[in-house]
Design a protein around this motif. Structure first.
Motif, PDB file in Angstrom:
ATOM      1  N   ARG A  68      33.741  68.272  22.428  1.00 27.28           N
ATOM      2  CA  ARG A  68      34.210  67.425  23.272  1.00 27.28           C
ATOM      3  C   ARG A  68      33.158  66.885  24.521  1.00 27.28           C
ATOM      4  N   ARG A  69      33.260  65.702  24.964  1.00 28.49           N
ATOM      5  CA  ARG A  69      32.522  65.247  25.661  1.00 28.49           C
ATOM      6  C   ARG A  69      32.907  65.700  27.207  1.00 28.49           C
ATOM      7  N   VAL A  70      32.011  66.388  28.146  1.00 24.53           N
ATOM      8  CA  VAL A  70      32.390  66.739  29.515  1.00 24.53           C
ATOM      9  C   VAL A  70      31.295  65.774  30.374  1.00 24.53           C
ATOM     10  N   ARG A  71      31.605  65.792  31.850  1.00 23.85           N
ATOM     11  CA  ARG A  71      30.868  65.266  32.715  1.00 23.85           C
ATOM     12  C   ARG A  71      30.038  66.033  33.651  1.00 23.85           C
ATOM     13  N   LEU A  72      28.933  66.144  33.549  1.00 23.64           N
ATOM     14  CA  LEU A  72      27.885  66.966  35.023  1.00 23.64           C
ATOM     15  C   LEU A  72      27.891  65.615  35.928  1.00 23.64           C
ATOM     16  N   THR A  73      26.766  66.102  36.936  1.00 24.79           N
ATOM     17  CA  THR A  73      26.889  65.242  38.037  1.00 24.79           C
ATOM     18  C   THR A  73      26.318  63.923  37.778  1.00 24.79           C
ATOM     19  N   ASP A  74      25.103  63.635  36.940  1.00 26.17           N
ATOM     20  CA  ASP A  74      24.760  62.493  36.681  1.00 26.17           C
ATOM     21  C   ASP A  74      24.617  61.993  35.312  1.00 26.17           C
ATOM     22  N   CYS A  75      25.137  62.840  34.438  1.00 22.95           N
ATOM     23  CA  CYS A  75      25.122  62.380  32.999  1.00 22.95           C
ATOM     24  C   CYS A  75      26.192  63.101  32.207  1.00 22.95           C
ATOM     25  N   ASP A  76      26.428  62.884  31.158  1.00 21.40           N
ATOM     26  CA  ASP A  76      27.537  63.474  30.214  1.00 21.40           C
ATOM     27  C   ASP A  76      26.655  64.651  29.495  1.00 21.40           C
ATOM     28  N   ALA A  77      27.642  65.433  28.716  1.00 19.70           N
ATOM     29  CA  ALA A  77      27.160  66.588  27.939  1.00 19.70           C
ATOM     30  C   ALA A  77      28.172  66.763  27.027  1.00 19.70           C
ATOM     31  N   ASP A  78      27.955  67.643  25.842  1.00 22.34           N
ATOM     32  CA  ASP A  78      28.948  67.835  24.862  1.00 22.34           C
ATOM     33  C   ASP A  78      29.173  69.394  24.920  1.00 22.34           C
ATOM     34  N   TRP A  79      30.582  69.702  24.892  1.00 26.83           N
ATOM     35  CA  TRP A  79      30.998  71.122  24.791  1.00 26.83           C
ATOM     36  C   TRP A  79      30.968  71.254  23.368  1.00 26.83           C
ATOM     37  N   ILE A  80      30.204  72.047  22.727  1.00 33.00           N
ATOM     38  CA  ILE A  80      30.300  72.429  21.243  1.00 33.00           C
ATOM     39  C   ILE A  80      30.720  73.874  21.018  1.00 33.00           C
ATOM     40  N   GLN A  81      31.642  74.009  20.072  1.00 27.01           N
ATOM     41  CA  GLN A  81      32.115  75.340  19.962  1.00 27.01           C
ATOM     42  C   GLN A  81      32.568  75.628  18.178  1.00 27.01           C
ATOM     43  N   ALA A  82      31.770  76.432  17.627  1.00 25.59           N
ATOM     44  CA  ALA A  82      32.233  76.691  16.336  1.00 25.59           C
ATOM     45  C   ALA A  82      33.521  77.347  16.426  1.00 25.59           C
ATOM     46  N   HIS A  83      34.382  77.372  15.256  1.00 28.85           N
ATOM     47  CA  HIS A  83      35.730  77.742  15.277  1.00 28.85           C
ATOM     48  C   HIS A  83      35.632  79.357  15.259  1.00 28.85           C
ATOM     49  N   ASN A  84      34.511  80.091  14.916  1.00 25.70           N
ATOM     50  CA  ASN A  84      34.387  81.321  14.805  1.00 25.70           C
ATOM     51  C   ASN A  84      33.594  82.019  16.002  1.00 25.70           C
ATOM     52  N   ALA A  85      33.305  81.057  17.036  1.00 26.94           N
ATOM     53  CA  ALA A  85      32.503  81.192  18.243  1.00 26.94           C
ATOM     54  C   ALA A  85      33.546  81.942  19.298  1.00 26.94           C
ATOM     55  N   ALA A 140      16.714  68.039  36.700  1.00 23.30           N
ATOM     56  CA  ALA A 140      17.728  68.153  37.427  1.00 23.30           C
ATOM     57  C   ALA A 140      19.108  68.086  36.497  1.00 23.30           C
ATOM     58  N   ASP A 141      19.212  67.111  35.610  1.00 23.92           N
ATOM     59  CA  ASP A 141      20.275  67.285  34.852  1.00 23.92           C
ATOM     60  C   ASP A 141      20.571  68.696  34.045  1.00 23.92           C
ATOM     61  N   GLY A 142      19.464  69.108  33.693  1.00 20.57           N
ATOM     62  CA  GLY A 142      19.529  70.325  32.885  1.00 20.57           C
ATOM     63  C   GLY A 142      20.023  71.700  34.027  1.00 20.57           C
ATOM     64  N   ILE A 143      19.477  71.601  35.221  1.00 22.03           N
ATOM     65  CA  ILE A 143      20.075  72.402  36.358  1.00 22.03           C
ATOM     66  C   ILE A 143      21.474  72.376  36.532  1.00 22.03           C
ATOM     67  N   ALA A 144      21.852  71.025  36.399  1.00 21.16           N
ATOM     68  CA  ALA A 144      23.484  70.532  36.646  1.00 21.16           C
ATOM     69  C   ALA A 144      24.444  71.215  35.358  1.00 21.16           C
ATOM     70  N   GLY A 145      23.658  71.304  34.234  1.00 19.40           N
ATOM     71  CA  GLY A 145      24.198  71.771  33.129  1.00 19.40           C
ATOM     72  C   GLY A 145      24.371  73.417  33.569  1.00 19.40           C
ATOM     73  N   PHE A 172      11.964  75.233  29.856  1.00 22.74           N
ATOM     74  CA  PHE A 172      11.093  76.305  30.742  1.00 22.74           C
ATOM     75  C   PHE A 172      11.125  75.741  32.158  1.00 22.74           C
ATOM     76  N   MET A 173      11.004  74.170  32.463  1.00 25.43           N
ATOM     77  CA  MET A 173      11.165  73.787  33.678  1.00 25.43           C
ATOM     78  C   MET A 173      12.336  73.889  34.501  1.00 25.43           C
ATOM     79  N   VAL A 174      13.850  73.986  33.646  1.00 28.36           N
ATOM     80  CA  VAL A 174      14.867  74.313  34.325  1.00 28.36           C
ATOM     81  C   VAL A 174      14.779  75.772  34.601  1.00 28.36           C
ATOM     82  N   ALA A 175      14.448  76.707  33.798  1.00 26.08           N
ATOM     83  CA  ALA A 175      14.481  78.042  34.249  1.00 26.08           C
ATOM     84  C   ALA A 175      13.439  78.310  35.300  1.00 26.08           C
TER      85      ALA A 175
END
Length: 339
Positions: A68-85, A140-145, A172-175
């Protein structure tokens, strides 16, 4: 609960190169590599940014995995979940594509396989791309995630940051940026065929540059020049951004590096392994015989890719833990199904 003492620094070579891998390697050498060579002559073309990702919309979803699509500060992201997760662990995923292309569609099947294999949810970030944006915007988008996950109840001990190719650089740069922002570090990092040194000199001089069936040397040179131009235009600075191999790596969590022996970025993975070892960071480097750049995306065809992803899953399970044995709350509305 996994601790750093549970992980030993090691470098491993995995022999064996299947007939499927050899056939696909040949196909890539006569198709993708020449196409990237053509791109090297027009590297500033903006059309590349999302064309490949839009074309990848035709790829079928992986059975048993929802997104499912979700919204971060300046970009979109996908929330992905296996049925067994379950919700005991989550992967913040940053896709590859040279900071120029790729996206949620190109990497959804790979992210889905990681979710399925590791029994973990995945937040795949559709970060901003060059040439419109600088690499710093992608960080910055990775940090937002990461902040999004923390705000929804995940403990840092449940989060692994992962990425492939340019996404490995971003992981690495986000971490590294989290410490500067006084944010807690994640449980671990996974980098697949990572770009860890923006300076191409060592890579171009290494034998792997000639063996790589995907990345031509001309494309690497063009990407470096374009990155410098974008940095100058967007930030008013000369030269390249900081590379992970030149950063202070002390204090990073355990790291898993995977790379193919015929990957243009093999020297980057090897150098990063050495830098992490010198910094006292627990790190495992896996070198896969005969494999090409980000061979993991071909898991539908390659047994080596499926084995490598299972190793990624084992690492994720080992470094993550749920506080007091409890899951994090579902970050999405419970009354809406993931499609």
């Amino acid at each position: 609960m996994g601790t750093e003492s549970d992980f030993s620094t090691r470098s491993s070579f995995f022999p064996g190169n299947s007939i499927q891998s050899k056939l696909l390697t040949h196909a890539l050498r006569v198709t993708v590599k020449p196409a990237l060579g053509v791109w090297a002559h027009i590297p500033s073309a903006r059309w590349t940014a999302r064309v490949v990702d839009q074309a990848a919309r035709v790829l079928p979803a992986l059975d048993g995995v929802g997104h499912r699509r979700v919204r971060l500060t300046d970009c979109d992201a996908d929330w992905i979940q296996a049925h067994n997760a379950d919700l005991h662990s989550v992967v913040l995923y940053l896709h590859g594509g040279g900071f120029l292309t790729g996206g949620l569609n190109t990497h959804r099947r790979l992210a889905s396989r990681i979710s399925q294999s590791a029994d973990a949810s995945v937040l795949s970030v559709n970060y901003r791309l060059m040439p419109t944006h600088a690499i710093g915007d992608a960080v910055a988008d990775g940090i937002a995630g990461y902040r999004w996950l923390l705000a929804r109840g995940f403990s840092p001990t449940q989060i692994v940051i992962s990425g492939d190719s340019a996404g490995g650089y971003l992981a690495f740069m986000v971490a590294l940026a989290l410490a500067d922002l006084d944010l807690p570090r994640p449980a671990g990092l996974v980098a697949l065929s990572p770009l860890t040194d923006l300076d191409p000199t060592v890579k171009l001089q290494h034998p792997a540059s000639a063996r790589c069936p995907i990345l031509p040397s001309s494309a690497l040179v063009a990407l470096t020049a374009l990155t410098e131009r974008v940095e100058h235009r967007t930030r008013g600075v000369s030269g390249l951004p900081l590379s992970p191999v030149n950063a202070d790596l002390r204090g990073l969590p355990p790291v898993l590096l995977q790379v193919g022996s015929r990957d243009m970025l093999y020297p980057d993975a090897r150098l990063m392994f050495e830098c992490l070892t010198d910094a006292g960071v627990p790190v495992a480097l896996e070198i896969w015989d005969g494999q090409f750049h980000v061979f993991h995306v071909a898991a539908d065809l390659l047994p080596e890719a499926r084995r490598a992803i299972e190793h990624v899953a084992e690492f994720i399970r080992a470094v993550t833990t749920a506080q007091n044995g409890d899951s994090a709350p579902d970050p999405l509305d419970s009354d809406r199904e993931i499609a």
